[in-house]
Write a protein that holds these residues in place. Sequence first.
Motif, PDB file in Angstrom:
ATOM      1  N   THR A 268       0.806  -1.224   0.000  1.00  0.00           N
ATOM      2  CA  THR A 268       0.000   0.000   0.000  1.00  0.00           C
ATOM      3  C   THR A 268       0.839   1.275   0.000  1.00  0.00           C
ATOM      4  N   ARG A 269       2.156   1.142  -0.026  1.00  0.00           N
ATOM      5  CA  ARG A 269       3.028   2.297   0.191  1.00  0.00           C
ATOM      6  C   ARG A 269       2.814   3.387  -0.848  1.00  0.00           C
ATOM      7  N   GLY A 270       2.561   3.030  -2.078  1.00  0.00           N
ATOM      8  CA  GLY A 270       2.445   4.029  -3.128  1.00  0.00           C
ATOM      9  C   GLY A 270       1.050   4.587  -3.310  1.00  0.00           C
ATOM     10  N   VAL A 271       0.109   4.186  -2.464  1.00  0.00           N
ATOM     11  CA  VAL A 271      -1.271   4.633  -2.631  1.00  0.00           C
ATOM     12  C   VAL A 271      -1.444   6.038  -2.061  1.00  0.00           C
ATOM     13  N   PRO A 272      -1.923   6.987  -2.843  1.00  0.00           N
ATOM     14  CA  PRO A 272      -2.176   8.337  -2.299  1.00  0.00           C
ATOM     15  C   PRO A 272      -3.290   8.273  -1.255  1.00  0.00           C
ATOM     16  N   ARG A 273      -2.938   8.538  -0.004  1.00  0.00           N
ATOM     17  CA  ARG A 273      -3.901   8.342   1.075  1.00  0.00           C
ATOM     18  C   ARG A 273      -5.089   9.289   0.995  1.00  0.00           C
ATOM     19  N   GLU A 274      -4.871  10.457   0.378  1.00  0.00           N
ATOM     20  CA  GLU A 274      -5.981  11.400   0.274  1.00  0.00           C
ATOM     21  C   GLU A 274      -7.094  10.886  -0.631  1.00  0.00           C
ATOM     22  N   ARG A 275      -6.806   9.890  -1.460  1.00  0.00           N
ATOM     23  CA  ARG A 275      -7.828   9.302  -2.322  1.00  0.00           C
ATOM     24  C   ARG A 275      -8.628   8.225  -1.608  1.00  0.00           C
ATOM     25  N   VAL A 276      -8.146   7.804  -0.447  1.00  0.00           N
ATOM     26  CA  VAL A 276      -8.757   6.673   0.263  1.00  0.00           C
ATOM     27  C   VAL A 276      -9.463   7.114   1.537  1.00  0.00           C
ATOM     28  N   LEU A 277      -8.826   8.012   2.270  1.00  0.00           N
ATOM     29  CA  LEU A 277      -9.292   8.322   3.615  1.00  0.00           C
ATOM     30  C   LEU A 277     -10.438   9.323   3.601  1.00  0.00           C
ATOM     31  N   SER A 278     -11.384   9.102   4.485  1.00  0.00           N
ATOM     32  CA  SER A 278     -12.483  10.042   4.663  1.00  0.00           C
ATOM     33  C   SER A 278     -12.130  11.035   5.762  1.00  0.00           C
ATOM     34  N   CYS A 279     -12.880  12.113   5.828  1.00  0.00           N
ATOM     35  CA  CYS A 279     -12.665  13.103   6.891  1.00  0.00           C
ATOM     36  C   CYS A 279     -12.795  12.458   8.270  1.00  0.00           C
ATOM     37  N   ILE A 303     -10.732  12.872   1.420  1.00  0.00           N
ATOM     38  CA  ILE A 303      -9.835  13.992   1.702  1.00  0.00           C
ATOM     39  C   ILE A 303      -9.483  14.784   0.446  1.00  0.00           C
ATOM     40  N   GLU A 304      -9.226  14.107  -0.679  1.00  0.00           N
ATOM     41  CA  GLU A 304      -8.816  14.848  -1.861  1.00  0.00           C
ATOM     42  C   GLU A 304      -9.893  15.823  -2.345  1.00  0.00           C
ATOM     43  N   THR A 305     -11.149  15.575  -1.971  1.00  0.00           N
ATOM     44  CA  THR A 305     -12.231  16.457  -2.414  1.00  0.00           C
ATOM     45  C   THR A 305     -12.376  17.694  -1.540  1.00  0.00           C
ATOM     46  N   VAL A 338      -1.566  13.941   6.289  1.00  0.00           N
ATOM     47  CA  VAL A 338      -2.126  12.843   5.500  1.00  0.00           C
ATOM     48  C   VAL A 338      -1.456  12.763   4.139  1.00  0.00           C
ATOM     49  N   MET A 339      -1.257  13.896   3.502  1.00  0.00           N
ATOM     50  CA  MET A 339      -0.767  13.898   2.131  1.00  0.00           C
ATOM     51  C   MET A 339       0.742  13.707   2.021  1.00  0.00           C
ATOM     52  N   PHE A 340       1.481  14.121   3.052  1.00  0.00           N
ATOM     53  CA  PHE A 340       2.934  14.098   2.928  1.00  0.00           C
ATOM     54  C   PHE A 340       3.645  13.415   4.092  1.00  0.00           C
ATOM     55  N   GLY A 341       2.891  13.023   5.143  1.00  0.00           N
ATOM     56  CA  GLY A 341       3.527  12.415   6.304  1.00  0.00           C
ATOM     57  C   GLY A 341       3.785  10.936   6.109  1.00  0.00           C
ATOM     58  N   GLU A 342       4.284  10.292   7.150  1.00  0.00           N
ATOM     59  CA  GLU A 342       4.542   8.861   7.113  1.00  0.00           C
ATOM     60  C   GLU A 342       3.237   8.102   7.058  1.00  0.00           C
ATOM     61  N   ALA A 343       3.210   6.973   6.340  1.00  0.00           N
ATOM     62  CA  ALA A 343       1.978   6.231   6.081  1.00  0.00           C
ATOM     63  C   ALA A 343       1.329   5.705   7.344  1.00  0.00           C
ATOM     64  N   ASN A 344       2.117   5.548   8.400  1.00  0.00           N
ATOM     65  CA  ASN A 344       1.542   4.933   9.591  1.00  0.00           C
ATOM     66  C   ASN A 344       1.573   5.894  10.767  1.00  0.00           C
ATOM     67  N   SER A 345       1.545   7.206  10.472  1.00  0.00           N
ATOM     68  CA  SER A 345       1.770   8.168  11.533  1.00  0.00           C
ATOM     69  C   SER A 345       0.523   8.579  12.287  1.00  0.00           C
ATOM     70  N   ARG A 346      -0.646   8.285  11.741  1.00  0.00           N
ATOM     71  CA  ARG A 346      -1.865   8.773  12.379  1.00  0.00           C
ATOM     72  C   ARG A 346      -2.857   7.620  12.525  1.00  0.00           C
ATOM     73  N   PRO A 347      -3.365   7.377  13.729  1.00  0.00           N
ATOM     74  CA  PRO A 347      -4.354   6.309  13.912  1.00  0.00           C
ATOM     75  C   PRO A 347      -5.691   6.668  13.301  1.00  0.00           C
ATOM     76  N   VAL A 348      -6.456   5.635  12.988  1.00  0.00           N
ATOM     77  CA  VAL A 348      -7.807   5.851  12.498  1.00  0.00           C
ATOM     78  C   VAL A 348      -8.732   6.058  13.669  1.00  0.00           C
ATOM     79  N   ASN A 349      -9.620   7.055  13.576  1.00  0.00           N
ATOM     80  CA  ASN A 349     -10.613   7.273  14.625  1.00  0.00           C
ATOM     81  C   ASN A 349     -11.692   6.237  14.530  1.00  0.00           C
ATOM     82  N   ASN A 350     -12.107   5.693  15.661  1.00  0.00           N
ATOM     83  CA  ASN A 350     -13.180   4.690  15.694  1.00  0.00           C
ATOM     84  C   ASN A 350     -14.470   5.351  16.127  1.00  0.00           C
TER      85      ASN A 350
END
Length: 350
Positions: A268-279, A303-305, A338-350
């Motif tokens: 998943t490293r090359g996946v732009p996270r802003e295209r996947v993650l919701s607010c 996020i990208e929107t 989200v767009m430029f940080g490390e891929a595992n730097s932020r937890p997902v909110n539950n």
Amino acid sequence: MSPPAQPVIKCESVYKIFGDNAEKILEQSGGKVETAPLLDAGCVIGVNNASFEVHKGEILVIMGLSGSGKSTLLRCIARLIDTTAGNIFIDGEDLLAMNDKELIDIRRNKMGMVFQSFALLPHKTVLENIALPLQVKGMSTSDSMDRAMEMVNLVELTGRENDFPRQLSGGQQQRVGIARSLAVEPDLWFLDEPFSALDPLIRREMQDEFLRLQSVLNKTILFVTHDFDEAIRLADRIAIMKEGVIEQIDTPANIILNPATDYVARFTRGVPRERVLSCQSIMGTYDAAAEMSDITVSEDAIIETVAKPVLTEENPVAVMDADGEIVGVLNSNIIIDVMFGEANSRPVNN
């Protein structure tokens, strides 16, 4: 509190092992599958200890590279091939205990299948191809044609019902295959790389069509693909497989932000996270005392929107739920992370 709904699909420690010695080695092991002896005996492990559930209306995308076991797993669940060990339940019924008559009945009435090959009969029209499985079930020609025409309209091929497959584009042929699988009104829909033979533009259009149909029909779906972009666009959850093992099964957001293994992280490293993650998945905590921006965003927005308007605001932007309540905030720091940080730097909110 009501009990959880019964899953439509339930797999318990499912194995599929190819090789002449597989059954013998399994018996000698007392039912405990060990990988090393099987490989030493020349066996190939297609599915290795798969356990998961799929609930009503959910799209589970099974993905991995070629040879990862994704199509083998789907074929085990459809019982197109027999498992070596484990249990599979469909709506609480033991699939592996069904006799031939019961299996034919569940395939005809509960399962729809779409594969990479369109498998249309060239001498039959669009309408006749779609009506065929209904006629196999014993439906009259008149009723089957009426039902087939409903499916033609559903997949937006109105006006092409009397064409032959050779007169259709690849995308149109795949729509016929989809319509044929839906004609029997299946509860459970299996799709094995259905769009992989299409060119990128038509593939995108078919993904749009698939999402439109799902919004109308709310099927329970297993969708196999090797394309991660396709998976994150379509899936409620994704199961990533490697050498027969499900490395991780989770939402697209959790897989991107919290990969369970090094393999998933690399995948998943090359996946732009802003295209996947919701607010909702990356928002910060709302402080009622803070001065807020005049603009707001939906918790379900990708996020990208919303990145551009959030980045231009000095104050935090409120994230709203479906009831119009503030459930969190976004700001430029969160978007940049989200767009430029490390891929595992932020937890997902539950």
